[in-house]
Design an enzyme around this catalytic site. Structure first.
Site, PDB file in Angstrom:
ATOM      1  CB  THR A 149     -25.453   7.375  90.591  1.00 24.02           C
ATOM      2  OG1 THR A 149     -25.614   6.061  90.940  1.00 24.02           O
ATOM      3  CG2 THR A 149     -24.701   8.189  91.338  1.00 24.02           C
ATOM      4  CG  ASP A 150     -29.310   3.289  91.792  1.00 27.44           C
ATOM      5  OD1 ASP A 150     -27.809   3.615  91.756  1.00 27.44           O
ATOM      6  OD2 ASP A 150     -29.590   2.415  91.924  1.00 27.44           O
ATOM      7  CD  GLU A 151     -23.310   3.292  92.980  1.00 29.02           C
ATOM      8  OE1 GLU A 151     -22.423   3.672  93.529  1.00 29.02           O
ATOM      9  OE2 GLU A 151     -23.334   2.527  91.848  1.00 29.02           O
TER      10      GLU A 151
ATOM     11  CE1 TYR B 103     -19.740   7.696  90.252  1.00 29.56           C
ATOM     12  CE2 TYR B 103     -21.176   5.820  91.436  1.00 29.56           C
ATOM     13  CZ  TYR B 103     -21.138   6.882  90.240  1.00 29.56           C
ATOM     14  OH  TYR B 103     -21.911   7.113  89.406  1.00 29.56           O
TER      15      TYR B 103
ATOM     16  CE  LYS C  27     -22.816  11.241  89.028  1.00 27.39           C
ATOM     17  NZ  LYS C  27     -22.582  12.079  87.934  1.00 27.39           N
TER      18      LYS C  27
HETATM   19  P1  NAD Z   1     -17.618   6.090  82.155  1.00 28.00           P
HETATM   20  O1  NAD Z   1     -16.691   6.260  83.332  1.00 28.00           O
HETATM   21  O2  NAD Z   1     -17.823   5.165  81.020  1.00 28.00           O
HETATM   22  O3  NAD Z   1     -17.250   7.482  81.163  1.00 28.00           O
HETATM   23  C1  NAD Z   1     -17.063   8.728  81.954  1.00 28.00           C
HETATM   24  C2  NAD Z   1     -16.537   9.742  80.723  1.00 28.00           C
HETATM   25  O4  NAD Z   1     -16.233  11.007  81.383  1.00 28.00           O
HETATM   26  C3  NAD Z   1     -15.334   9.427  80.184  1.00 28.00           C
HETATM   27  O5  NAD Z   1     -15.359   9.329  78.703  1.00 28.00           O
HETATM   28  C4  NAD Z   1     -14.286  10.153  80.688  1.00 28.00           C
HETATM   29  O6  NAD Z   1     -13.075  10.301  79.650  1.00 28.00           O
HETATM   30  C5  NAD Z   1     -15.019  11.481  80.852  1.00 28.00           C
HETATM   31  N1  NAD Z   1     -14.296  12.295  81.933  1.00 28.00           N
HETATM   32  C6  NAD Z   1     -13.802  11.808  83.095  1.00 28.00           C
HETATM   33  N2  NAD Z   1     -13.274  12.943  83.914  1.00 28.00           N
HETATM   34  C7  NAD Z   1     -13.441  13.972  82.943  1.00 28.00           C
HETATM   35  C8  NAD Z   1     -13.143  15.300  83.215  1.00 28.00           C
HETATM   36  N3  NAD Z   1     -12.462  15.982  84.232  1.00 28.00           N
HETATM   37  N4  NAD Z   1     -13.245  16.148  82.119  1.00 28.00           N
HETATM   38  C9  NAD Z   1     -14.006  15.738  81.064  1.00 28.00           C
HETATM   39  N5  NAD Z   1     -14.328  14.177  80.790  1.00 28.00           N
HETATM   40  C10 NAD Z   1     -14.058  13.409  81.741  1.00 28.00           C
HETATM   41  O7  NAD Z   1     -19.018   6.438  83.021  1.00 28.00           O
HETATM   42  P2  NAD Z   1     -20.495   5.958  82.679  1.00 28.00           P
HETATM   43  O8  NAD Z   1     -20.736   4.865  83.337  1.00 28.00           O
HETATM   44  O9  NAD Z   1     -20.756   6.220  81.268  1.00 28.00           O
HETATM   45  O10 NAD Z   1     -21.387   7.170  83.530  1.00 28.00           O
HETATM   46  C11 NAD Z   1     -21.690   8.296  83.001  1.00 28.00           C
HETATM   47  C12 NAD Z   1     -22.503   9.187  83.964  1.00 28.00           C
HETATM   48  O11 NAD Z   1     -23.717   8.493  84.368  1.00 28.00           O
HETATM   49  C13 NAD Z   1     -21.891   9.462  85.247  1.00 28.00           C
HETATM   50  O12 NAD Z   1     -22.119  10.711  85.630  1.00 28.00           O
HETATM   51  C14 NAD Z   1     -22.039   8.456  86.058  1.00 28.00           C
HETATM   52  O13 NAD Z   1     -22.122   9.032  87.516  1.00 28.00           O
HETATM   53  C15 NAD Z   1     -23.686   8.374  85.819  1.00 28.00           C
HETATM   54  N6  NAD Z   1     -24.453   6.895  86.038  1.00 28.00           N
HETATM   55  C16 NAD Z   1     -23.696   5.706  85.720  1.00 28.00           C
HETATM   56  C17 NAD Z   1     -24.146   4.579  85.935  1.00 28.00           C
HETATM   57  C18 NAD Z   1     -23.600   3.340  85.489  1.00 28.00           C
HETATM   58  O14 NAD Z   1     -24.337   2.141  85.630  1.00 28.00           O
HETATM   59  N7  NAD Z   1     -22.416   3.335  84.743  1.00 28.00           N
HETATM   60  C19 NAD Z   1     -25.571   4.564  86.482  1.00 28.00           C
HETATM   61  C20 NAD Z   1     -26.043   5.955  86.919  1.00 28.00           C
HETATM   62  C21 NAD Z   1     -25.541   7.079  86.655  1.00 28.00           C
HETATM   63  P1  TYD Z   2     -20.128  -2.432  89.672  1.00 22.16           P
HETATM   64  O1  TYD Z   2     -20.171  -2.935  88.375  1.00 22.16           O
HETATM   65  O2  TYD Z   2     -18.678  -1.992  90.078  1.00 22.16           O
HETATM   66  O3  TYD Z   2     -21.053  -1.444  89.937  1.00 22.16           O
HETATM   67  P2  TYD Z   2     -21.405  -0.472  91.467  1.00 22.16           P
HETATM   68  O4  TYD Z   2     -20.629  -0.781  92.419  1.00 22.16           O
HETATM   69  O5  TYD Z   2     -21.437   0.829  91.229  1.00 22.16           O
HETATM   70  O6  TYD Z   2     -22.902  -1.266  91.667  1.00 22.16           O
HETATM   71  O7  TYD Z   2     -20.572  -3.543  90.610  1.00 22.16           O
HETATM   72  C1  TYD Z   2     -21.722  -4.000  90.871  1.00 22.16           C
HETATM   73  C2  TYD Z   2     -21.821  -5.084  91.732  1.00 22.16           C
HETATM   74  O8  TYD Z   2     -21.066  -6.191  91.605  1.00 22.16           O
HETATM   75  C3  TYD Z   2     -21.376  -4.568  93.119  1.00 22.16           C
HETATM   76  O9  TYD Z   2     -22.360  -5.184  94.100  1.00 22.16           O
HETATM   77  C4  TYD Z   2     -20.082  -5.061  93.410  1.00 22.16           C
HETATM   78  C5  TYD Z   2     -19.878  -6.318  92.682  1.00 22.16           C
HETATM   79  N1  TYD Z   2     -18.765  -6.629  91.869  1.00 22.16           N
HETATM   80  C6  TYD Z   2     -18.125  -8.011  92.411  1.00 22.16           C
HETATM   81  O10 TYD Z   2     -18.593  -8.844  92.986  1.00 22.16           O
HETATM   82  N2  TYD Z   2     -16.904  -8.485  91.513  1.00 22.16           N
HETATM   83  C7  TYD Z   2     -16.322  -7.252  90.810  1.00 22.16           C
HETATM   84  O11 TYD Z   2     -15.172  -7.643  90.193  1.00 22.16           O
HETATM   85  C8  TYD Z   2     -16.877  -6.019  90.613  1.00 22.16           C
HETATM   86  C9  TYD Z   2     -16.363  -5.271  89.715  1.00 22.16           C
HETATM   87  C10 TYD Z   2     -18.192  -5.785  91.214  1.00 22.16           C
END
Ligand code: NAD
Ligand code: TYD
Length: 351
Positions: free
Chosen positions: A132-134, A157, A161
């Protein structure tokens, strides 16, 4: 070439899009979805590919070394695309240790298994770590995260990561494990668990519930359509240079409050409501602890080196996303019952 690929976290939001893309695009590959099915994992996300001959599901926890080793024995993977993680910042503030366990220990278990099983035959192998970019921290008004930006994670988080990214690079330098990494901005699209901002707001608007906006809503995120992330992962998995990192982003920055207003406008039109109706649900609530101000990705390396670019304008992607949620109310009802209700009450009661 025949490949057997382990995709971890394939039942989650982004993972399910990656599994779908790979199963459909590469009928010669055997795709094994390894997922523990936590609250965020949902096999309903993969109904359309579950019966394909090149798809297999394995319920496995990536922190379970014995189970992961057994999986490597069984399948002799040639590639791993590692997405499994705890992914929600607010949950990491409530319960950091779960994030350390899955994101740090789980990644190390996978790296170690790959090292052990690929030791004498690294050629043609690939360990792709999705991050992630975070990890880069928080920006002010100016500037972008590049691949050279120093890590500065600020939430449990992002710290977990960042730690996992360091382990991946350590295995490259120490053991020559053929790794590649990417760091992506915020994703949105179908099958997104409604604890994150966009699906939570869609769900609440539809049900006439308050839309919780943290602080003053001035925080900025860079949003990318999830299918574009899946395409980037496909490109980097096949063409990325071993040992390299690629930033992935949407060139699409939005203040939370502006995004929510746009979403309300789209929802009013889709639900046949008077313009301005849904925006009345906007409710400013207590800010997130340590809330990162702004994320913005410079994805020009990926664009120049591998020719990837986002395919959708944000308004178009958001409209597609809203259409999907409105057409899949069953999916939302299933994932918002039970444990979700408890989480929601705990998370928002004190705000
Ligand atoms: P998500 O929370 O929707 O899905 C995570 C999945 O991992 C789930 O299916 C869960 O069951 C599985 N999981 C969790 N713990 C586990 C374990 N111990 N063993 C096996 N499986 C397990 O997450 P997402 O949003 O799809 O993110 C997927 C990846 O992409 C992550 O690594 C996250 O850091 C990265 N990512 C997400 C975003 C975003 O905007 N959602 C952006 C950049 C990177
Ligand atoms: P989120 O979807 O949790 O992603 P991330 O924190 O990983 O960027 O949140 C996106 C943005 O929205 C973040 O600045 C937090 C804000 N946010 C709210 O204002 N209200 C909410 O209920 C949630 C879940 C997030």
């Amino acid at each position: 070439m025949k490949k057997t690929i382990l995709i971890t976290g394939g039942a989650g939001f982004i993972g399910s899009h990656v599994v779908r893309l790979f199963v459909n695009k590469y009928p010669d590959y055997q795709i094994v979805n390894g997922d523990a099915l936590t609250y965020a994992g949902n096999l309903e996300n993969l109904n359309d590919v579950q019966d394909k001959p090149n798809y297999t599901f394995e319920k496995v926890d990536i922190t379970d070394e014995t189970a992961i080793n057994a999986l490597f024995e069984k399948y002799a993977f040639s590639g791993i695309i590692h997405l499994a993680a705890e992914s929600h910042v607010d949950r990491s503030i409530q319960d950091p240790l779960t994030f350390i366990r899955t994101n740090v220990l789980g990644t190390a278990v996978l790296l170690n298994a790959a090292r052990k099983y690929w030791k004498d035959a690294m050629d043609g192998k690939r360990f792709y770590h999705v991050s992630t970019d975070e990890v880069y921290g928080s920006l002010g008004e100016e500037g972008f995260f590049t691949e050279e930006t120093a890590y500065d994670p600020r939430s449990p988080y992002s710290a977990s990561k960042a730690s996992s990214d360091h382990f991946v690079r350590a295995y490259f330098h120490t053991y020559h494990l053929p790794v590649v990494l990417s760091n992506c901005s915020n994703n949105y699209g179908s099958h997104h668990f409604p604890e994150k901002l966009i699906p939570l707001a869609i769900h609440n608007i539809r049900n006439n519930k308050p839309i919780p906006v943290y602080g003053t809503g001035e925080n900025v995120r860079d949003w990318l359509f999830v299918d574009d992330h899946a395409r980037a992962i496909d490109t980097i998995f096949h063409n990325g240079v071993t040992g390299e990192t690629y930033n992935i982003g949407g060139f699409n920055e939005w203040k939370n409050i502006d995004l929510i207003r746009l979403l309300c406008k789209i929802m009013d039109s889709k639900l046949g409501r008077e313009p301005g109706t849904s925006a009345q649900l906007i409710t400013f609530v207590k800010d997130r602890a340590g809330h990162d101000q702004r994320y913005a990705i410079d994805a020009s390396k990926l664009n120049k080196a591998l020719g990837w670019a986002p395919s959708l304008q944000f308004e178009e992607g958001l409209e597609k996303t809203v259409d999907w949620y409105l057409a899949n109310q069953d999916w939302l009802d299933h994932v918002t019952s039970g444990a979700y209700k408890k989480y929601y009450e705990e998370q928002y009661q004190q705000r």
